[in-house]
Design an enzyme around this catalytic site. Structure first.
Site, PDB file in Angstrom:
ATOM      1  N   VAL A 219      41.641 -91.204 -77.641  1.00 17.38           N
ATOM      2  CA  VAL A 219      40.444 -91.461 -76.832  1.00 17.38           C
ATOM      3  C   VAL A 219      40.617 -90.866 -75.439  1.00 17.38           C
ATOM      4  O   VAL A 219      39.906 -91.224 -74.509  1.00 17.38           O
ATOM      5  CB  VAL A 219      40.127 -92.969 -76.743  1.00 17.38           C
ATOM      6  N   GLY A 220      41.593 -89.957 -75.304  1.00 16.05           N
ATOM      7  CA  GLY A 220      41.834 -89.283 -74.024  1.00 16.05           C
ATOM      8  C   GLY A 220      41.018 -88.009 -73.939  1.00 16.05           C
ATOM      9  O   GLY A 220      39.821 -88.020 -73.661  1.00 16.05           O
ATOM     10  N   ARG A 221      41.671 -86.878 -74.182  1.00 19.93           N
ATOM     11  CA  ARG A 221      41.017 -85.578 -74.245  1.00 19.93           C
ATOM     12  C   ARG A 221      41.528 -84.828 -75.468  1.00 19.93           C
ATOM     13  O   ARG A 221      42.699 -84.979 -75.861  1.00 19.93           O
ATOM     14  CB  ARG A 221      41.307 -84.764 -72.968  1.00 19.93           C
ATOM     15  N   GLU A 250      35.707 -78.921 -78.750  1.00 23.88           N
ATOM     16  CA  GLU A 250      34.693 -79.965 -78.748  1.00 23.88           C
ATOM     17  C   GLU A 250      33.371 -79.379 -78.278  1.00 23.88           C
ATOM     18  O   GLU A 250      33.347 -78.732 -77.228  1.00 23.88           O
ATOM     19  CB  GLU A 250      35.121 -81.119 -77.831  1.00 23.88           C
ATOM     20  N   HIS A 269      32.728 -88.208 -79.515  1.00 20.40           N
ATOM     21  CA  HIS A 269      32.910 -88.571 -78.102  1.00 20.40           C
ATOM     22  C   HIS A 269      31.939 -89.685 -77.708  1.00 20.40           C
ATOM     23  O   HIS A 269      31.212 -89.589 -76.716  1.00 20.40           O
ATOM     24  CB  HIS A 269      32.734 -87.349 -77.198  1.00 20.40           C
ATOM     25  N   THR A 270      31.964 -90.754 -78.505  1.00 24.70           N
ATOM     26  CA  THR A 270      31.047 -91.871 -78.286  1.00 24.70           C
ATOM     27  C   THR A 270      31.761 -93.171 -77.944  1.00 24.70           C
ATOM     28  O   THR A 270      31.172 -94.251 -78.031  1.00 24.70           O
ATOM     29  CB  THR A 270      30.177 -92.093 -79.540  1.00 24.70           C
TER      30      THR A 270
END
Length: 308
Positions: A219-221, A250, A269-270
């Site tokens: 959940v970082g990048r 992405e 990315h939600t």
């Protein structure tokens, strides 16, 4: 004691109208950039536009960004301009940690494969109760996730740049201990800021160390993970699976191998949506406008040297 209203510009205009209302609610005065003491900048994709605006408004003292991942602005050297910079550190920690926990439980319990199943199939799944979890990153998301994990009574290790005790964490270690910190874990959760040191930190070697029973949650990048190495590891069964809210590239293109791997769970990315963010980021803007008016330290300051 009354304070003088802080002159604040919100740009780009009209992009997020709730921000202007947050400024007014905090007692600030909405002005043009040429008159502003503080700028609230709400476009995460337009660092060049921000740089151009600041070049024509040298009197702006404070720039408030709205997200925690500010690497695109750091790359342009904006944080070295002598101004005070604040970002969204901690603003989205709770919803992102909630999403990380949901993905982790889904992975351990085998829900991605069951969601696509068309027959009864064998039993499976791993309980998180008493499990072993390593979190990469020691910021707001990590702290929130540690709190959410407590009912499961796991053994938690946190890897962070500066080791220091964290409530609910068995051990906190530095980057030099990363390899041993992920060995034999039920889950490794990535919640790092993206810097040159953390880009590609999850590579083939680290995936091997995690082991065949481990779920990776990011959940970082997306750039924290070497995507080709992850695809190879999932195909080989090197790890149990990967739950990704962020990817590299992405958006993840149609036809990418990750879409077809049953051990991959991907959300677009939600972990924090625009709807979730409105009350949270509005509260941060209100707080910092008030703090600037009262001469108090701002929340979520960017470290110019670290770039986040």
């Amino acid at each position: 004691m009354s304070t003088e209203p802080v002159p604040v510009a919100v740009r780009p205009e009209g992009l997020r109208p709730h921000l202007a209302q947050a400024v007014v609610d905090a007692g600030g005065r909405l002005v043009e950039p040429a008159e502003a003491r503080m700028l609230v900048w709400s476009d995460a994709t337009d660092a060049d536009g921000l740089r151009a605006l600041l070049a024509h408004a040298p009197q702006i003292e404070v720039v408030q960004l709205l997200w925690a991942g500010v690497e695109g602005f750091a790359d342009l050297g904006l944080f070295q301009d002598g101004r005070t910079w604040a970002c969204g550190k901690g603003v989205y920690a709770d919803p992102v940690a909630e999403h990380a926990l949901a993905m982790l439980l889904s992975g351990l319990r085998g829900l991605p494969a069951r969601g696509a199943a068309t027959s009864w199939g064998p039993q499976g799944g791993v309980s998180l109760l008493g499990g072993r979890v390593t979190i990469l990153g020691g910021g707001g998301i990590a702290a929130s996730l540690v709190r959410l994990l407590q009912p499961f009574d796991p053994e938690i290790t946190v890897v962070r740049r500066t080791p220091q005790p964290m409530e609910g964490v068995r051990q906190v270690v530095g980057p030099s201990d990363l390899a041993t910190a992920v060995e034999g874990r039920d889950a490794v959760v990535v919640a790092l800021a993206l810097t040159p040191d953390t880009t590609g930190v999850v590579d083939a070697d680290l995936l091997r160390r995690m082991g065949a029973g481990c779920w990776l949650v990011n959940v970082g990048r997306g750039a924290h993970v070497v995507t080709d190495d992850l695809v190879a590891a999932l195909r080989a069964g090197t790890i149990a699976g990967a739950a990704l809210d962020v990817t590299e590239p992405e958006p993840l293109p149609d036809g990418h191998p990750l879409w077809t791997l049953p051990s991959a769970l991907i959300t677009p990315h939600t972990a924090n949506t625009e709807e979730m963010a409105v009350p949270l980021v509005s509260a941060r803007v209100r707080a910092n406008v008030r703090r600037l008016a009262e001469g108090q330290p701002l929340i979520g300051l960017v470290d110019p040297q670290l770039g986040y």
